[in-house]
Write a protein that holds these residues in place. Structure first.
Motif, PDB file in Angstrom:
ATOM      1  N   LEU A   1     -12.847  -1.400   4.040  1.00 57.97           N
ATOM      2  CA  LEU A   1     -11.391  -1.515   4.019  1.00 57.97           C
ATOM      3  C   LEU A   1     -10.943  -2.861   4.578  1.00 57.97           C
ATOM      4  CD1 LEU A   1     -10.400   2.091   5.189  1.00 57.97           C
ATOM      5  CD2 LEU A   1     -10.526   1.210   2.849  1.00 57.97           C
ATOM      6  N   ASP A   2     -11.656  -3.345   5.589  1.00 55.48           N
ATOM      7  CA  ASP A   2     -11.343  -4.672   6.128  1.00 55.48           C
ATOM      8  C   ASP A   2     -11.600  -5.752   5.080  1.00 55.48           C
ATOM      9  OD1 ASP A   2     -10.673  -3.528   8.549  1.00 55.48           O
ATOM     10  OD2 ASP A   2     -12.568  -4.041   9.540  1.00 55.48           O
ATOM     11  N   LEU A   3     -12.740  -5.666   4.403  1.00 57.18           N
ATOM     12  CA  LEU A   3     -13.068  -6.655   3.374  1.00 57.18           C
ATOM     13  C   LEU A   3     -12.025  -6.666   2.260  1.00 57.18           C
ATOM     14  CD1 LEU A   3     -16.929  -6.190   2.991  1.00 57.18           C
ATOM     15  CD2 LEU A   3     -15.771  -8.276   3.724  1.00 57.18           C
ATOM     16  N   LEU A   4     -11.527  -5.480   1.927  1.00 64.15           N
ATOM     17  CA  LEU A   4     -10.564  -5.352   0.833  1.00 64.15           C
ATOM     18  C   LEU A   4      -9.123  -5.531   1.305  1.00 64.15           C
ATOM     19  CD1 LEU A   4     -12.208  -2.309  -0.986  1.00 64.15           C
ATOM     20  CD2 LEU A   4     -12.284  -4.716  -1.687  1.00 64.15           C
ATOM     21  N   GLN A   5      -8.946  -5.778   2.603  1.00 69.41           N
ATOM     22  CA  GLN A   5      -7.622  -6.013   3.196  1.00 69.41           C
ATOM     23  C   GLN A   5      -6.657  -4.861   2.881  1.00 69.41           C
ATOM     24  OE1 GLN A   5      -6.631  -9.981   1.680  1.00 69.41           O
ATOM     25  NE2 GLN A   5      -7.607 -10.916   3.456  1.00 69.41           N
ATOM     26  N   VAL A   6      -7.148  -3.654   3.076  1.00 69.71           N
ATOM     27  CA  VAL A   6      -6.348  -2.453   2.833  1.00 69.71           C
ATOM     28  C   VAL A   6      -5.383  -2.260   3.998  1.00 69.71           C
ATOM     29  CG1 VAL A   6      -6.457   0.051   2.538  1.00 69.71           C
ATOM     30  CG2 VAL A   6      -8.170  -1.426   1.453  1.00 69.71           C
ATOM     31  N   ASP A   7      -4.120  -1.986   3.690  1.00 67.28           N
ATOM     32  CA  ASP A   7      -3.110  -1.899   4.744  1.00 67.28           C
ATOM     33  C   ASP A   7      -3.191  -0.564   5.485  1.00 67.28           C
ATOM     34  OD1 ASP A   7      -1.632   0.092   3.312  1.00 67.28           O
ATOM     35  OD2 ASP A   7      -0.464  -1.448   2.284  1.00 67.28           O
ATOM     36  N   ASP A   8      -2.454  -0.488   6.594  1.00 67.15           N
ATOM     37  CA  ASP A   8      -2.537   0.675   7.471  1.00 67.15           C
ATOM     38  C   ASP A   8      -2.083   1.956   6.783  1.00 67.15           C
ATOM     39  OD1 ASP A   8      -3.549  -0.826   9.520  1.00 67.15           O
ATOM     40  OD2 ASP A   8      -1.674  -0.962  10.656  1.00 67.15           O
ATOM     41  N   ALA A   9      -1.041   1.873   5.964  1.00 69.84           N
ATOM     42  CA  ALA A   9      -0.543   3.079   5.298  1.00 69.84           C
ATOM     43  C   ALA A   9      -1.600   3.654   4.359  1.00 69.84           C
ATOM     44  CB  ALA A   9       0.740   2.762   4.533  1.00 69.84           C
ATOM     45  N   ALA A  10      -2.278   2.783   3.616  1.00 67.47           N
ATOM     46  CA  ALA A  10      -3.324   3.248   2.710  1.00 67.47           C
ATOM     47  C   ALA A  10      -4.511   3.805   3.490  1.00 67.47           C
ATOM     48  CB  ALA A  10      -3.775   2.113   1.800  1.00 67.47           C
ATOM     49  N   ARG A  11      -4.848   3.171   4.599  1.00 70.89           N
ATOM     50  CA  ARG A  11      -5.949   3.677   5.419  1.00 70.89           C
ATOM     51  C   ARG A  11      -5.645   5.082   5.929  1.00 70.89           C
ATOM     52  NH1 ARG A  11      -9.106  -1.104   8.362  1.00 70.89           N
ATOM     53  NH2 ARG A  11      -8.485  -2.831   7.011  1.00 70.89           N
ATOM     54  N   GLN A  12      -4.402   5.295   6.343  1.00 71.56           N
ATOM     55  CA  GLN A  12      -4.067   6.612   6.865  1.00 71.56           C
ATOM     56  C   GLN A  12      -4.185   7.682   5.787  1.00 71.56           C
ATOM     57  OE1 GLN A  12      -3.634   7.053  10.154  1.00 71.56           O
ATOM     58  NE2 GLN A  12      -3.788   9.226   9.672  1.00 71.56           N
ATOM     59  N   ARG A  13      -3.886   7.324   4.549  1.00 69.30           N
ATOM     60  CA  ARG A  13      -4.102   8.262   3.442  1.00 69.30           C
ATOM     61  C   ARG A  13      -5.579   8.628   3.339  1.00 69.30           C
ATOM     62  NH1 ARG A  13      -0.583   9.565  -1.009  1.00 69.30           N
ATOM     63  NH2 ARG A  13       1.512   8.887  -0.482  1.00 69.30           N
ATOM     64  N   ILE A  14      -6.434   7.616   3.399  1.00 66.07           N
ATOM     65  CA  ILE A  14      -7.871   7.846   3.246  1.00 66.07           C
ATOM     66  C   ILE A  14      -8.427   8.642   4.420  1.00 66.07           C
ATOM     67  CG2 ILE A  14     -10.114   6.678   3.197  1.00 66.07           C
ATOM     68  CD1 ILE A  14      -8.667   4.425   1.594  1.00 66.07           C
TER      69      ILE A  14
END
Length: 285
Positions: free
Chosen positions: A243-256
């Motif tokens: 997720l860090d490599l793909l620069q995924v934002d916090d909202a998307a991370r919380q979904r995952i």
């Protein structure tokens, strides 16, 4: 909040083992699958699966805020639909895991089990993709699960993003998006427990995020209990690094980490407290 949506029981674990593992890994909720791979439990032995479901029901009883138990059935067995109903209505389990080994999901003989799952509006977890026995992958192609659309009460997760057929899995999930179905109401979502070997993982996750979005993806460690919490934490670290490599934002991370699985399970995404009275430290934000 963190939900581990793919944890295997073996029959050797105790309730204290499991809760300690979740606490050490800072996991709020674990989705526990009844044992079916060893220690006298087998997908080819329905009687052993009944024992497995009883074992799991006893393990989660009284701790349903932390532990969500999924029955395992062999839908080829004429008694499987009855076994599933018993596991949910009598034993108190809350979902079902199935692995197509020797049967295709579109066969008429397995539809009665899917019909019960639909009637009870259960979350259903299917293995998809190559299977560990080296023989059953041919039964587990993602498109074979489209038949579950004939059972609209089911909420389906396909494990491992169907690797190596990840494009096919994404296409199955894309249908709901094409028709404008919100992710939390979609019939299909996918766990990102790692079927893909490391060289494939970034590409697979990036493609799934770009096409389906984080609302269709959920974390699962695919660990086998009993195990130390560091094993779950290591699997989480693999995902965090991607997720860090793909620069995924916090909202998307919380979904995952929790949102997608909470919707699948029909649970509130609000955090619960860990054992020993200590609050969970948020994982991603």
């Amino acid at each position: 909040m963190l939900i581990d949506a793919h944890l295997h029981c073996t029959g050797r674990e105790t309730r204290d083992d499991v809760l300690r593992t979740l606490d050490d890994a800072q996991v709020d909720i674990g989705v526990l699958l009844a044992p079916f791979l060893d220690n006298g439990y087998s997908l080819d032995d329905p009687a052993s699966l009944r024992r497995a479901n009883a074992h799991l029901a006893a393990l989660v009883r009284g701790h349903e805020d932390r532990l969500t138990g999924f029955a395992v059935v062999d839908p080829r067995d004429p008694q499987a639909a009855q076994d599933l109903r018993h596991a949910v209505e009598t034993l108190g389990l809350r979902g079902v895991k199935m692995v197509p080994t020797g049967w295709y999901p579109y066969e008429d003989r397995v539809q009665p089990v899917f019909a019960v799952a639909s009637e009870l509006r259960l979350p259903v977890l299917f293995h998809s993709g190559i299977f560990i026995d080296g023989r059953s992958g041919r039964f587990c192609r993602p498109s074979f699960f489209e038949v579950l659309r004939d059972h609209p009460g089911t909420r389906v997760t396909l494990a491992h993003l169907g690797w190596p057929w990840t494009d096919e899995a994404i296409a199955v999930g894309l249908i709901d998006r094409i028709h404008g179905v919100p992710p939390e109401q979609a019939q299909f979502r996918f766990d990102i427990s790692f079927g893909p070997p490391p060289p494939y993982r970034r590409e697979v996750l990036q493609r799934a995020l770009e096409v389906l979005g984080a609302g269709s993806l959920q974390f699962g460690s695919d660990c086998f209990l009993p195990c130390p919490g560091r094993e779950l934490s290591e699997r989480r670290r693999w995902v965090t690094e991607l997720l860090d490599l793909l620069q995924v934002d916090d909202a998307a991370r919380q979904r995952i980490w929790s949102g997608t699985a909470a919707a699948w399970l029909g649970r509130s995404p609000a955090p619960v407290r860990l054992g020993a009275g200590r609050p969970l430290t948020p994982v991603c934000c």
